[in-house]
Design a protein around this motif. Structure first.
Motif, short mmCIF file in Angstrom:
data_model
loop_
_atom_site.label_atom_id
_atom_site.label_comp_id
_atom_site.label_asym_id
_atom_site.label_seq_id
_atom_site.Cartn_x
_atom_site.Cartn_y
_atom_site.Cartn_z
N PRO A 15 22.72 14.07 34.56
CA PRO A 15 22.84 14.15 33.10
C PRO A 15 23.60 12.95 32.55
O PRO A 15 24.32 12.26 33.25
CB PRO A 15 23.65 15.43 32.90
CG PRO A 15 24.54 15.50 34.09
CD PRO A 15 23.72 14.92 35.22
N LYS A 36 24.75 17.18 25.94
CA LYS A 36 24.51 16.80 27.33
C LYS A 36 22.99 16.74 27.53
O LYS A 36 22.29 17.72 27.25
CB LYS A 36 25.13 17.83 28.27
CG LYS A 36 25.00 17.48 29.73
CD LYS A 36 25.74 18.53 30.55
CE LYS A 36 25.76 18.18 32.01
NZ LYS A 36 26.49 19.22 32.77
N GLU A 46 20.07 16.86 29.91
CA GLU A 46 19.79 17.33 31.26
C GLU A 46 18.39 17.00 31.71
O GLU A 46 18.08 17.10 32.90
CB GLU A 46 20.04 18.83 31.34
CG GLU A 46 21.49 19.16 31.10
CD GLU A 46 21.82 20.61 31.33
OE1 GLU A 46 20.93 21.39 31.72
OE2 GLU A 46 22.99 20.97 31.12
N ARG A 47 17.55 16.61 30.78
CA ARG A 47 16.19 16.23 31.11
C ARG A 47 15.76 15.16 30.12
O ARG A 47 16.11 15.20 28.96
CB ARG A 47 15.28 17.45 30.97
CG ARG A 47 13.86 17.21 31.35
CD ARG A 47 12.98 18.43 31.20
NE ARG A 47 13.72 19.67 31.38
CZ ARG A 47 13.30 20.86 31.03
NH1 ARG A 47 12.13 20.99 30.45
NH2 ARG A 47 14.02 21.93 31.22
#
Length: 107
Positions: A10, A98, A100-101
């Motif tokens: 991340p 954040k 994450e992908r």
């Protein structure tokens, strides 16, 4: 516009949305200076920004929350923040996310 941030997941995004006052009063120069300064900070990954005459969205990308905090406390950035509140913005919102992908399409 930076279409792709090359970074391990991340990472973090700071989303700054704003509604401008009618006055430029040095805003363009300051925005350019802040982008250049941010790009030299530890953990900076990139920036994307769009603006019409009043509404703007700027997203900066960072390796860590600590890097974001350090940027927020940078003395030159603090001066820009103060001027923004006094002169340039009717209102603004900051969101820290954040990532994450991430994926993209590039033609």
């Amino acid at each position: 516009m930076n279409a792709k941030i090359k970074q391990q997941i991340p990472y973090y995004a700071v989303i700054f949305t704003s509604l401008r006052t009618g006055s430029d009063n040095g805003y363009g120069k300051m925005a350019q200076a802040m982008e250049q300064l941010a790009s030299k900070q530890k953990g900076f990954l990139g920036i994307e920004s769009v603006r019409d005459n009043k509404i703007g969205i700027t997203i900066s990308y960072w390796e860590s929350l600590e890097d974001i905090d350090n940027w927020k406390e940078n003395s030159s950035h603090k001066v820009a923040q103060e001027r923004g509140e006094k002169e340039w913005y009717k209102h603004y919102n900051v969101r820290v996310c954040k990532v994450e992908r991430d994926y993209f399409y590039h033609m």
